[in-house]
Design a protein around this motif. Structure first.
Motif, PDB file in Angstrom:
ATOM      1  N   ALA A 195      35.304   5.774   3.654  1.00 29.49           N
ATOM      2  CA  ALA A 195      34.367   5.065   4.531  1.00 29.49           C
ATOM      3  C   ALA A 195      33.851   5.980   5.640  1.00 29.49           C
ATOM      4  CB  ALA A 195      35.041   3.827   5.129  1.00 29.49           C
ATOM      5  N   VAL A 196      34.754   6.784   6.200  1.00 27.67           N
ATOM      6  CA  VAL A 196      34.347   7.738   7.248  1.00 27.67           C
ATOM      7  C   VAL A 196      33.314   8.711   6.691  1.00 27.67           C
ATOM      8  CG1 VAL A 196      35.152   9.689   8.646  1.00 27.67           C
ATOM      9  CG2 VAL A 196      36.447   7.541   8.627  1.00 27.67           C
ATOM     10  N   GLN A 197      33.553   9.194   5.488  1.00 25.25           N
ATOM     11  CA  GLN A 197      32.611  10.135   4.878  1.00 25.25           C
ATOM     12  C   GLN A 197      31.275   9.456   4.571  1.00 25.25           C
ATOM     13  OE1 GLN A 197      32.942  13.535   4.570  1.00 25.25           O
ATOM     14  NE2 GLN A 197      34.621  12.952   5.911  1.00 25.25           N
ATOM     15  N   GLY A 198      31.315   8.199   4.137  1.00 19.79           N
ATOM     16  CA  GLY A 198      30.086   7.463   3.863  1.00 19.79           C
ATOM     17  C   GLY A 198      29.254   7.248   5.126  1.00 19.79           C
ATOM     18  N   VAL A 199      29.914   6.844   6.199  1.00 18.25           N
ATOM     19  CA  VAL A 199      29.211   6.651   7.474  1.00 18.25           C
ATOM     20  C   VAL A 199      28.680   7.983   7.986  1.00 18.25           C
ATOM     21  CG1 VAL A 199      29.532   6.021   9.905  1.00 18.25           C
ATOM     22  CG2 VAL A 199      30.458   4.551   8.097  1.00 18.25           C
ATOM     23  N   ASP A 200      29.500   9.026   7.865  1.00 18.25           N
ATOM     24  CA  ASP A 200      29.079  10.355   8.307  1.00 18.25           C
ATOM     25  C   ASP A 200      27.854  10.821   7.520  1.00 18.25           C
ATOM     26  OD1 ASP A 200      29.193  12.591   9.895  1.00 18.25           O
ATOM     27  OD2 ASP A 200      30.922  13.481   8.881  1.00 18.25           O
ATOM     28  N   ALA A 201      27.826  10.535   6.227  1.00 22.79           N
ATOM     29  CA  ALA A 201      26.654  10.894   5.409  1.00 22.79           C
ATOM     30  C   ALA A 201      25.414  10.166   5.917  1.00 22.79           C
ATOM     31  CB  ALA A 201      26.914  10.559   3.945  1.00 22.79           C
ATOM     32  N   ALA A 202      25.583   8.897   6.260  1.00 20.42           N
ATOM     33  CA  ALA A 202      24.439   8.107   6.738  1.00 20.42           C
ATOM     34  C   ALA A 202      23.897   8.661   8.050  1.00 20.42           C
ATOM     35  CB  ALA A 202      24.853   6.644   6.903  1.00 20.42           C
ATOM     36  N   ILE A 203      24.788   9.061   8.958  1.00 22.19           N
ATOM     37  CA  ILE A 203      24.295   9.556  10.248  1.00 22.19           C
ATOM     38  C   ILE A 203      23.845  11.014  10.172  1.00 22.19           C
ATOM     39  CG2 ILE A 203      25.582   7.880  11.602  1.00 22.19           C
ATOM     40  CD1 ILE A 203      27.538  10.063  12.363  1.00 22.19           C
TER      41      ILE A 203
ATOM     42  N   THR B 234      24.461  15.629   3.851  1.00 22.91           N
ATOM     43  CA  THR B 234      24.479  14.263   3.321  1.00 22.91           C
ATOM     44  C   THR B 234      24.970  14.218   1.878  1.00 22.91           C
ATOM     45  OG1 THR B 234      22.793  13.524   4.864  1.00 22.91           O
ATOM     46  CG2 THR B 234      23.090  12.202   2.874  1.00 22.91           C
ATOM     47  N   PRO B 235      24.428  15.046   0.962  1.00 24.41           N
ATOM     48  CA  PRO B 235      24.939  14.999  -0.416  1.00 24.41           C
ATOM     49  C   PRO B 235      26.416  15.378  -0.517  1.00 24.41           C
ATOM     50  CG  PRO B 235      22.896  16.264  -0.332  1.00 24.41           C
ATOM     51  CD  PRO B 235      23.261  15.934   1.072  1.00 24.41           C
ATOM     52  N   ILE B 236      26.845  16.345   0.281  1.00 23.41           N
ATOM     53  CA  ILE B 236      28.255  16.748   0.250  1.00 23.41           C
ATOM     54  C   ILE B 236      29.144  15.588   0.681  1.00 23.41           C
ATOM     55  CG2 ILE B 236      29.971  18.179   1.424  1.00 23.41           C
ATOM     56  CD1 ILE B 236      27.876  20.449   1.406  1.00 23.41           C
ATOM     57  N   LYS B 237      28.763  14.916   1.745  1.00 27.66           N
ATOM     58  CA  LYS B 237      29.584  13.818   2.259  1.00 27.66           C
ATOM     59  C   LYS B 237      29.553  12.608   1.331  1.00 27.66           C
ATOM     60  CE  LYS B 237      29.298  15.709   6.801  1.00 27.66           C
ATOM     61  NZ  LYS B 237      29.114  15.524   8.216  1.00 27.66           N
ATOM     62  N   LEU B 238      28.410  12.342   0.707  1.00 26.28           N
ATOM     63  CA  LEU B 238      28.353  11.259  -0.280  1.00 26.28           C
ATOM     64  C   LEU B 238      29.217  11.580  -1.496  1.00 26.28           C
ATOM     65  CD1 LEU B 238      24.582  10.223  -0.224  1.00 26.28           C
ATOM     66  CD2 LEU B 238      26.557   8.880   0.545  1.00 26.28           C
ATOM     67  N   ALA B 239      29.184  12.839  -1.928  1.00 20.80           N
ATOM     68  CA  ALA B 239      30.028  13.253  -3.057  1.00 20.80           C
ATOM     69  C   ALA B 239      31.503  13.131  -2.692  1.00 20.80           C
ATOM     70  CB  ALA B 239      29.699  14.685  -3.463  1.00 20.80           C
ATOM     71  N   ALA B 240      31.846  13.448  -1.452  1.00 21.83           N
ATOM     72  CA  ALA B 240      33.240  13.333  -1.016  1.00 21.83           C
ATOM     73  C   ALA B 240      33.682  11.873  -1.023  1.00 21.83           C
ATOM     74  CB  ALA B 240      33.407  13.930   0.375  1.00 21.83           C
ATOM     75  N   ALA B 241      32.859  10.981  -0.501  1.00 22.06           N
ATOM     76  CA  ALA B 241      33.207   9.558  -0.495  1.00 22.06           C
ATOM     77  C   ALA B 241      33.370   9.031  -1.918  1.00 22.06           C
ATOM     78  CB  ALA B 241      32.143   8.756   0.250  1.00 22.06           C
ATOM     79  N   THR B 242      32.457   9.426  -2.795  1.00 27.08           N
ATOM     80  CA  THR B 242      32.525   9.000  -4.192  1.00 27.08           C
ATOM     81  C   THR B 242      33.768   9.570  -4.876  1.00 27.08           C
ATOM     82  OG1 THR B 242      30.121   8.915  -4.270  1.00 27.08           O
ATOM     83  CG2 THR B 242      31.271   8.992  -6.381  1.00 27.08           C
ATOM     84  N   GLY B 243      34.044  10.847  -4.644  1.00 26.32           N
ATOM     85  CA  GLY B 243      35.212  11.483  -5.255  1.00 26.32           C
ATOM     86  C   GLY B 243      36.516  10.864  -4.787  1.00 26.32           C
ATOM     87  N   LEU B 244      36.593  10.508  -3.513  1.00 27.39           N
ATOM     88  CA  LEU B 244      37.805   9.867  -3.003  1.00 27.39           C
ATOM     89  C   LEU B 244      38.030   8.516  -3.674  1.00 27.39           C
ATOM     90  CD1 LEU B 244      37.428  10.717   0.775  1.00 27.39           C
ATOM     91  CD2 LEU B 244      39.289  11.490  -0.717  1.00 27.39           C
ATOM     92  N   LEU B 245      36.965   7.722  -3.796  1.00 26.56           N
ATOM     93  CA  LEU B 245      37.103   6.404  -4.423  1.00 26.56           C
ATOM     94  C   LEU B 245      37.366   6.518  -5.924  1.00 26.56           C
ATOM     95  CD1 LEU B 245      34.384   4.421  -2.463  1.00 26.56           C
ATOM     96  CD2 LEU B 245      36.878   4.390  -2.143  1.00 26.56           C
TER      97      LEU B 245
END
Length: 116
Positions: free
Chosen positions: A16-24, A50-61
């Protein structure tokens, strides 16, 4: 499919932190813009955040079902934050943003334990 990470909540929180961070980072808010300016992050690096952080959020889930992917994502996040910490040190920016990068790097390493 069973969830193999235990406990699950640290993984979900970090995702969630990575997802929010990607958004901001997509349209950087003033604090993020100032941080990137302080460490002299070049425009090509800024566009990749943004793509790195979205990939991190996706990879974690996804790692909740495929544990090796979760461990790999945590290792990649720890490396990402190690680079961020290094950029802050080189820029002599040792305030709150440095502490945030350091603590998120440590948290990424600790979350990997949930997958083991």
């Amino acid at each position: 499919m069973p969830i193999l990470a235990d406990p699950v909540w640290p993984v979900v929180v970090l995702a969630a932190v990575q997802g929010v961070d990607a958004a901001i980072c997509w349209r950087p808010i003033a604090a993020v813009q100032r941080c990137l300016d302080d460490v002299h992050a070049p425009p090509p690096v800024r566009r990749l955040l943004t793509p790195i952080k979205l990939a991190a959020a996706t990879g974690l889930l996804a790692g909740l079902v495929v544990p090796y992917l979760g461990v790999l994502t945590c290792a990649a996040l720890a490396a990402y934050f190690a680079i961020a910490v290094t950029m802050h040190i080189r820029a002599r920016d040792l305030g709150g943003n440095f502490r945030n990068a350091l603590s998120l790097g440590i948290a990424s390493g600790l979350v990997s334990i949930c997958y083991l």
